[in-house]
Every structure is written in C-alpha cells, then in structure tokens.
Design a protein around this motif. Structure first.
Motif, PDB file in Angstrom:
ATOM      1  N   VAL A  16       0.846  -1.199   0.000  1.00 12.87           N
ATOM      2  CA  VAL A  16       0.000   0.000   0.000  1.00 12.87           C
ATOM      3  C   VAL A  16       0.879   1.247   0.000  1.00 12.87           C
ATOM      4  CG1 VAL A  16      -1.643   1.330   1.368  1.00 12.87           C
ATOM      5  CG2 VAL A  16      -1.981  -1.117   1.058  1.00 12.87           C
ATOM      6  N   GLY A  17       1.939   1.247   0.817  1.00 11.29           N
ATOM      7  CA  GLY A  17       2.860   2.378   0.841  1.00 11.29           C
ATOM      8  C   GLY A  17       3.532   2.602  -0.499  1.00 11.29           C
ATOM      9  N   LEU A  18       3.935   1.521  -1.163  1.00 14.05           N
ATOM     10  CA  LEU A  18       4.561   1.626  -2.476  1.00 14.05           C
ATOM     11  C   LEU A  18       3.596   2.216  -3.497  1.00 14.05           C
ATOM     12  CD1 LEU A  18       7.005   0.987  -4.274  1.00 14.05           C
ATOM     13  CD2 LEU A  18       5.981  -1.244  -4.693  1.00 14.05           C
ATOM     14  N   VAL A  19       2.338   1.779  -3.459  1.00 11.78           N
ATOM     15  CA  VAL A  19       1.330   2.312  -4.382  1.00 11.78           C
ATOM     16  C   VAL A  19       1.119   3.805  -4.123  1.00 11.78           C
ATOM     17  CG1 VAL A  19      -1.120   2.222  -5.002  1.00 11.78           C
ATOM     18  CG2 VAL A  19       0.183   0.101  -4.757  1.00 11.78           C
ATOM     19  N   ILE A  20       1.090   4.192  -2.844  1.00  8.16           N
ATOM     20  CA  ILE A  20       0.912   5.616  -2.512  1.00  8.16           C
ATOM     21  C   ILE A  20       2.087   6.431  -3.051  1.00  8.16           C
ATOM     22  CG2 ILE A  20       0.888   7.256  -0.581  1.00  8.16           C
ATOM     23  CD1 ILE A  20      -0.800   5.193   0.943  1.00  8.16           C
ATOM     24  N   ILE A  21       3.306   5.904  -2.897  1.00  8.32           N
ATOM     25  CA  ILE A  21       4.480   6.618  -3.416  1.00  8.32           C
ATOM     26  C   ILE A  21       4.408   6.729  -4.936  1.00  8.32           C
ATOM     27  CG2 ILE A  21       6.986   6.461  -3.730  1.00  8.32           C
ATOM     28  CD1 ILE A  21       7.131   5.350  -0.879  1.00  8.32           C
ATOM     29  N   LEU A  22       3.973   5.660  -5.595  1.00  4.08           N
ATOM     30  CA  LEU A  22       3.876   5.696  -7.052  1.00  4.08           C
ATOM     31  C   LEU A  22       2.813   6.684  -7.532  1.00  4.08           C
ATOM     32  CD1 LEU A  22       4.253   1.910  -7.930  1.00  4.08           C
ATOM     33  CD2 LEU A  22       5.902   3.736  -8.354  1.00  4.08           C
ATOM     34  N   VAL A  23       1.700   6.749  -6.815  1.00  3.87           N
ATOM     35  CA  VAL A  23       0.602   7.615  -7.237  1.00  3.87           C
ATOM     36  C   VAL A  23       0.917   9.087  -6.957  1.00  3.87           C
ATOM     37  CG1 VAL A  23      -1.813   8.217  -6.798  1.00  3.87           C
ATOM     38  CG2 VAL A  23      -1.156   5.828  -7.052  1.00  3.87           C
ATOM     39  N   PHE A  24       1.371   9.383  -5.739  1.00 10.51           N
ATOM     40  CA  PHE A  24       1.552  10.774  -5.341  1.00 10.51           C
ATOM     41  C   PHE A  24       2.981  11.270  -5.513  1.00 10.51           C
ATOM     42  CE2 PHE A  24      -2.156   9.432  -2.808  1.00 10.51           C
ATOM     43  CZ  PHE A  24      -3.063  10.351  -3.287  1.00 10.51           C
ATOM     44  N   GLY A  25       3.939  10.383  -5.586  1.00  9.97           N
ATOM     45  CA  GLY A  25       5.335  10.791  -5.699  1.00  9.97           C
ATOM     46  C   GLY A  25       5.960  10.987  -4.336  1.00  9.97           C
ATOM     47  N   SER A  26       7.268  10.764  -4.271  1.00  6.66           N
ATOM     48  CA  SER A  26       7.959  10.835  -2.984  1.00  6.66           C
ATOM     49  C   SER A  26       8.049  12.266  -2.452  1.00  6.66           C
ATOM     50  CB  SER A  26       9.362  10.240  -3.114  1.00  6.66           C
ATOM     51  OG  SER A  26      10.112  10.972  -4.065  1.00  6.66           O
ATOM     52  N   ASP A  27       7.973  13.265  -3.306  1.00  3.35           N
ATOM     53  CA  ASP A  27       8.055  14.641  -2.831  1.00  3.35           C
ATOM     54  C   ASP A  27       6.780  15.090  -2.121  1.00  3.35           C
ATOM     55  OD1 ASP A  27       6.802  14.414  -5.286  1.00  3.35           O
ATOM     56  OD2 ASP A  27       7.274  16.477  -5.890  1.00  3.35           O
ATOM     57  N   LYS A  28       5.650  14.515  -2.449  1.00  2.44           N
ATOM     58  CA  LYS A  28       4.374  14.884  -1.817  1.00  2.44           C
ATOM     59  C   LYS A  28       4.087  14.055  -0.564  1.00  2.44           C
ATOM     60  CE  LYS A  28       2.682  17.752  -4.931  1.00  2.44           C
ATOM     61  NZ  LYS A  28       2.239  19.086  -4.676  1.00  2.44           N
ATOM     62  N   LEU A  29       4.813  12.961  -0.367  1.00  4.48           N
ATOM     63  CA  LEU A  29       4.526  12.039   0.737  1.00  4.48           C
ATOM     64  C   LEU A  29       4.611  12.705   2.110  1.00  4.48           C
ATOM     65  CD1 LEU A  29       3.703   9.145   1.228  1.00  4.48           C
ATOM     66  CD2 LEU A  29       6.109   8.546   1.364  1.00  4.48           C
ATOM     67  N   PRO A  30       5.651  13.479   2.441  1.00  6.98           N
ATOM     68  CA  PRO A  30       5.683  14.126   3.766  1.00  6.98           C
ATOM     69  C   PRO A  30       4.507  15.074   3.994  1.00  6.98           C
ATOM     70  CG  PRO A  30       7.844  14.230   2.749  1.00  6.98           C
ATOM     71  CD  PRO A  30       6.898  13.704   1.712  1.00  6.98           C
ATOM     72  N   GLU A  31       4.096  15.762   2.949  1.00  4.09           N
ATOM     73  CA  GLU A  31       2.952  16.673   3.059  1.00  4.09           C
ATOM     74  C   GLU A  31       1.666  15.898   3.354  1.00  4.09           C
ATOM     75  OE1 GLU A  31       0.640  19.588  -0.019  1.00  4.09           O
ATOM     76  OE2 GLU A  31       2.833  19.483  -0.147  1.00  4.09           O
ATOM     77  N   ILE A  32       1.498  14.763   2.709  1.00  6.96           N
ATOM     78  CA  ILE A  32       0.317  13.926   2.925  1.00  6.96           C
ATOM     79  C   ILE A  32       0.306  13.376   4.340  1.00  6.96           C
ATOM     80  CG2 ILE A  32      -0.799  11.765   2.231  1.00  6.96           C
ATOM     81  CD1 ILE A  32       0.216  12.358  -0.628  1.00  6.96           C
ATOM     82  N   VAL A  33       1.465  12.905   4.819  1.00  8.59           N
ATOM     83  CA  VAL A  33       1.557  12.352   6.167  1.00  8.59           C
ATOM     84  C   VAL A  33       1.262  13.424   7.206  1.00  8.59           C
ATOM     85  CG1 VAL A  33       3.135  11.304   7.834  1.00  8.59           C
ATOM     86  CG2 VAL A  33       3.126  10.503   5.480  1.00  8.59           C
ATOM     87  N   ARG A  34       1.780  14.639   6.999  1.00  6.92           N
ATOM     88  CA  ARG A  34       1.488  15.739   7.922  1.00  6.92           C
ATOM     89  C   ARG A  34      -0.007  16.037   7.964  1.00  6.92           C
ATOM     90  NH1 ARG A  34       5.093  19.041   5.249  1.00  6.92           N
ATOM     91  NH2 ARG A  34       7.104  18.093   5.607  1.00  6.92           N
ATOM     92  N   GLY A  35      -0.640  16.032   6.809  1.00 11.15           N
ATOM     93  CA  GLY A  35      -2.079  16.279   6.754  1.00 11.15           C
ATOM     94  C   GLY A  35      -2.873  15.212   7.488  1.00 11.15           C
ATOM     95  N   ILE A  36      -2.469  13.958   7.315  1.00  6.56           N
ATOM     96  CA  ILE A  36      -3.144  12.854   8.014  1.00  6.56           C
ATOM     97  C   ILE A  36      -2.938  12.981   9.515  1.00  6.56           C
ATOM     98  CG2 ILE A  36      -3.123  10.365   8.370  1.00  6.56           C
ATOM     99  CD1 ILE A  36      -2.519  10.085   5.357  1.00  6.56           C
ATOM    100  N   ALA A  37      -1.718  13.325   9.934  1.00  3.46           N
ATOM    101  CA  ALA A  37      -1.427  13.479  11.361  1.00  3.46           C
ATOM    102  C   ALA A  37      -2.250  14.609  11.975  1.00  3.46           C
ATOM    103  CB  ALA A  37       0.063  13.727  11.574  1.00  3.46           C
ATOM    104  N   LYS A  38      -2.370  15.725  11.264  1.00  6.56           N
ATOM    105  CA  LYS A  38      -3.187  16.845  11.761  1.00  6.56           C
ATOM    106  C   LYS A  38      -4.648  16.434  11.897  1.00  6.56           C
ATOM    107  CE  LYS A  38      -0.519  20.809  10.147  1.00  6.56           C
ATOM    108  NZ  LYS A  38      -0.502  21.980   9.252  1.00  6.56           N
ATOM    109  N   ALA A  39      -5.141  15.691  10.907  1.00  5.46           N
ATOM    110  CA  ALA A  39      -6.531  15.240  10.957  1.00  5.46           C
ATOM    111  C   ALA A  39      -6.748  14.299  12.136  1.00  5.46           C
ATOM    112  CB  ALA A  39      -6.904  14.558   9.648  1.00  5.46           C
ATOM    113  N   MET A  40      -5.805  13.392  12.365  1.00  3.43           N
ATOM    114  CA  MET A  40      -5.937  12.461  13.488  1.00  3.43           C
ATOM    115  C   MET A  40      -5.904  13.208  14.825  1.00  3.43           C
ATOM    116  SD  MET A  40      -3.640   9.257  12.132  1.00  3.43           S
ATOM    117  CE  MET A  40      -3.668   8.430  13.698  1.00  3.43           C
ATOM    118  N   ASN A  41      -5.030  14.194  14.940  1.00  2.49           N
ATOM    119  CA  ASN A  41      -4.980  14.984  16.176  1.00  2.49           C
ATOM    120  C   ASN A  41      -6.267  15.767  16.387  1.00  2.49           C
ATOM    121  OD1 ASN A  41      -2.473  14.186  17.087  1.00  2.49           O
ATOM    122  ND2 ASN A  41      -1.398  15.769  15.938  1.00  2.49           N
TER     123      ASN A  41
END
Length: 91
Positions: A16-41
């Motif tokens: 699943v992580g590999l598919v996410i990297i392929l779809v969004f690209g490695s440069d967008k991954l930290p931004e996506i993770v930050r957004g998910i973390a903010k939503a969870m908080n």
C-alpha cells in the motif's frame, strides 16, 4: 499508543505504501503524512472534548454513580467472557 488495523500484515502495508508513493510521488509524501497526522490529532482532540463534556454533564446530573456501576458490570462481563474462552466472530 500504536494501533495496527486487523487483518493487514506488514507486507500488505508495504505494498500500500509503495502504491501511494507511485501515485503521489515521494516529494508529496511528507505533506500527505502531515495532513493525516493533523486530521488524526483534530479527531482525537474533538473526541476528548466530547468525553469531557459527557463526564461533566453526568457529574452535574448525578449520573456518575450509575456510570461507574455500569462500567463495573461491563468489566465483569468482559472477565467472564475471557474466562470462558475465545468467541468466534461471524462474518
């Protein structure tokens, strides 16, 4: 506290992580993770606020004793279930 979803193994999570990297690209991954973390908080803080409001309301109206009794009964039932063995889930 780390919570791993049931029925998802490590290799499946890696795929699943590999598919996410392929779809969004490695440069967008930290931004996506930050957004998910903010939503969870935000969700965690909202649920904590709701729990606190319910507790305050229960204390004001004198329901705290009832809640404690119900909680004790639930714990007793949990203990009885654990003592009796595993329960199979129906899907």
């Amino acid at each position: 506290m780390l919570s791993i979803p049931l029925f998802i193994s490590t290799p499946e999570m890696m795929i699943v992580g590999l598919v996410i990297i392929l779809v969004f690209g490695s440069d967008k991954l930290p931004e996506i993770v930050r957004g998910i973390a903010k939503a969870m908080n935000t969700v965690r803080n909202a649920t904590d606020d709701i729990k606190n409001e319910i507790s305050k309301s229960a204390d004001e109206h004198g329901f705290s004793k009832d809640v404690k009794q119900i909680t004790q009964q639930i714990e007793q039932v949990k203990d009885q279930i654990e003592d009796s063995g595993s329960i199979k889930r129906k899907f």
